[in-house]
Design a protein around this motif. Structure first.
Motif, short mmCIF file in Angstrom:
data_model
loop_
_atom_site.label_atom_id
_atom_site.label_comp_id
_atom_site.label_asym_id
_atom_site.label_seq_id
_atom_site.Cartn_x
_atom_site.Cartn_y
_atom_site.Cartn_z
N LEU A 16 0.76 -1.18 0.00
CA LEU A 16 -0.01 0.01 0.44
C LEU A 16 0.76 1.74 0.13
CD1 LEU A 16 -2.36 -1.07 2.78
CD2 LEU A 16 -3.15 -1.15 0.38
N ARG A 17 0.42 1.94 -0.45
CA ARG A 17 1.03 3.59 -0.20
C ARG A 17 0.88 4.31 0.83
NH1 ARG A 17 3.24 4.56 -5.03
NH2 ARG A 17 3.16 3.49 -7.14
N ASP A 18 2.08 5.05 1.39
CA ASP A 18 1.54 5.82 2.45
C ASP A 18 1.57 6.98 2.41
OD1 ASP A 18 4.04 6.99 2.24
OD2 ASP A 18 5.77 6.15 3.58
N GLN A 19 1.45 7.84 2.96
CA GLN A 19 1.39 9.44 3.42
C GLN A 19 2.16 9.95 2.58
OE1 GLN A 19 2.40 7.56 6.03
NE2 GLN A 19 3.40 9.64 8.07
N ASN A 20 3.36 9.43 2.19
CA ASN A 20 4.23 10.06 1.54
C ASN A 20 4.24 9.62 0.09
OD1 ASN A 20 5.13 12.00 3.61
ND2 ASN A 20 6.21 9.87 3.99
N ASN A 21 3.16 9.16 0.34
CA ASN A 21 3.12 7.94 -1.58
C ASN A 21 3.70 7.18 -1.93
OD1 ASN A 21 1.00 7.88 -3.29
ND2 ASN A 21 1.80 9.06 -5.10
N GLN A 22 4.22 6.63 -1.15
CA GLN A 22 5.56 5.18 -1.07
C GLN A 22 4.99 4.16 -1.26
OE1 GLN A 22 9.27 6.48 -2.00
NE2 GLN A 22 7.59 8.25 -2.53
N GLU A 23 5.16 3.09 -1.64
CA GLU A 23 5.06 2.12 -1.74
C GLU A 23 5.11 0.58 -0.28
OE1 GLU A 23 5.13 -0.34 -4.74
OE2 GLU A 23 3.76 0.06 -6.27
N VAL A 24 4.44 0.53 0.55
CA VAL A 24 5.16 -0.29 1.87
C VAL A 24 4.27 -1.51 1.90
CG1 VAL A 24 4.92 -0.60 4.20
CG2 VAL A 24 4.97 2.12 3.60
N SER A 25 5.97 -2.52 1.70
CA SER A 25 5.00 -4.03 1.39
C SER A 25 5.09 -4.67 2.88
CB SER A 25 5.61 -4.30 0.45
OG SER A 25 6.21 -5.76 0.96
N LEU A 26 4.37 -5.33 3.37
CA LEU A 26 4.07 -6.07 4.18
C LEU A 26 4.95 -7.14 4.61
CD1 LEU A 26 2.79 -6.91 7.68
CD2 LEU A 26 1.93 -8.72 6.28
N ALA A 27 5.12 -7.66 3.69
CA ALA A 27 6.80 -8.88 3.68
C ALA A 27 7.95 -7.98 3.47
CB ALA A 27 6.41 -9.44 1.89
N ALA A 28 8.28 -7.12 3.08
CA ALA A 28 9.58 -5.37 3.54
C ALA A 28 9.87 -6.04 4.64
CB ALA A 28 9.87 -5.14 2.12
N LEU A 29 8.59 -5.65 5.91
CA LEU A 29 8.65 -5.03 6.60
C LEU A 29 8.61 -6.10 7.49
CD1 LEU A 29 5.74 -2.46 7.25
CD2 LEU A 29 8.42 -1.89 7.31
N ARG A 30 8.20 -7.14 7.74
CA ARG A 30 8.10 -8.38 8.11
C ARG A 30 9.38 -9.00 7.91
NH1 ARG A 30 6.40 -12.70 6.57
NH2 ARG A 30 5.73 -12.87 4.01
N GLU A 31 11.06 -8.94 7.65
CA GLU A 31 12.06 -9.30 7.17
C GLU A 31 12.77 -8.41 8.29
OE1 GLU A 31 13.56 -7.93 3.21
OE2 GLU A 31 12.14 -9.03 2.19
N GLN A 32 12.21 -6.64 8.97
CA GLN A 32 12.84 -6.48 9.86
C GLN A 32 12.38 -7.19 11.35
OE1 GLN A 32 12.60 -2.54 9.63
NE2 GLN A 32 12.40 -2.92 7.18
N GLY A 33 11.39 -7.75 11.48
CA GLY A 33 11.41 -7.56 12.95
C GLY A 33 9.63 -8.00 12.69
N PRO A 34 8.46 -8.21 13.65
CA PRO A 34 7.65 -8.11 13.60
C PRO A 34 6.77 -7.14 13.18
CG PRO A 34 8.40 -8.37 15.85
CD PRO A 34 9.15 -8.53 15.41
N VAL A 35 5.21 -7.27 13.45
CA VAL A 35 5.04 -5.57 12.02
C VAL A 35 3.36 -6.03 13.04
CG1 VAL A 35 3.77 -4.38 10.44
CG2 VAL A 35 6.46 -6.02 9.91
N LEU A 36 3.26 -4.76 13.67
CA LEU A 36 1.64 -4.31 14.45
C LEU A 36 0.44 -3.86 13.46
CD1 LEU A 36 -0.01 -3.88 16.70
CD2 LEU A 36 1.05 -1.83 16.92
N VAL A 37 0.13 -3.75 12.66
CA VAL A 37 -0.36 -3.48 11.55
C VAL A 37 -2.48 -3.19 12.04
CG1 VAL A 37 -1.96 -3.92 9.72
CG2 VAL A 37 -0.35 -5.07 9.96
N VAL A 38 -2.47 -2.04 11.95
CA VAL A 38 -3.60 -1.02 12.68
C VAL A 38 -4.77 -0.78 12.01
CG1 VAL A 38 -4.59 1.01 14.46
CG2 VAL A 38 -1.66 -0.67 15.21
N PHE A 39 -6.24 -1.03 12.23
CA PHE A 39 -6.73 -0.21 10.60
C PHE A 39 -6.93 0.57 11.51
CE2 PHE A 39 -5.48 -4.82 8.90
CZ PHE A 39 -5.42 -3.99 7.57
N PHE A 40 -8.08 1.28 10.65
CA PHE A 40 -8.53 2.69 11.66
C PHE A 40 -9.69 3.20 10.48
CE2 PHE A 40 -5.44 5.17 9.79
CZ PHE A 40 -5.32 6.09 9.24
N PRO A 41 -10.93 3.66 11.30
CA PRO A 41 -11.98 4.13 10.22
C PRO A 41 -11.76 4.91 9.19
CG PRO A 41 -12.99 3.55 12.54
CD PRO A 41 -11.18 3.52 12.51
#
Length: 156
Positions: A16-41
């Motif tokens: 998904l794209r972040d607030q800076n319009n950069q792509e962020v991949s869960l798979a790439a984040l997981r390589e660094q360690g655990p990932v907290l994914v927080v959904f908000f309305p």
């Protein structure tokens, strides 16, 4: 899916794209360690500001031991940019804008009637296994106990 992705299940991957319009991949984040994914309305709402403000105010705890924290909503990146800048959010605010709510749907937290995600909270380990899963519905807020429970899973 009825209900949020359960503990022990494989977390759906996303880019998904972040607030800076950069792509962020869960798979790439997981390589660094655990990932907290927080959904908000929605951005610019008091409850969401309070919840993400809790993370902002305790960011060292939410980034300890290689953990990454991302927040996900259906708003577009430009809206998230303005909101995150105003609130001082230094973690990625991801846009599940199009296809509308597709990632929230995969995680079982999308409210089809309102067109927004419920407040889903997921901790995903390096192997994509869900270690923590919780959801509260419309009008409900996550409590400090939810955040403490997540942090307790990371550093028991």
């Amino acid at each position: 899916m009825s209900g949020p992705v359960p503990v022990g299940a494989t977390a759906p991957d996303f880019v998904l794209r972040d607030q800076n319009n950069q792509e962020v991949s869960l798979a790439a984040l997981r390589e660094q360690g655990p990932v907290l994914v927080v959904f908000f309305p929605l951005a610019f709402t008091g409850t969401c500001e309070g919840e993400l403000g809790y993370i902002r105010d305790r960011l060292p705890e939410f980034t300890a031991d290689g953990m990454s924290t991302v927040a996900v909503s259906v708003g577009p990146p430009p809206t998230h940019k303005v909101w995150s800048s105003a609130q001082g959010f230094l973690f990625p605010i991801l846009s599940d804008f199009w296809p509308h709510g597709a990632v929230a749907q995969e995680y079982g937290v999308f409210d089809e009637v309102r067109g927004i995600p419920n407040r889903g909270t997921f901790l995903v380990d390096r192997d994509a296994t869900v270690l923590f899963s919780a959801m509260v519905g419309p009008g409900e807020a996550r409590t400090a106990q939810t955040w403490e429970a997540v942090l307790g899973v990371v550093a028991p």
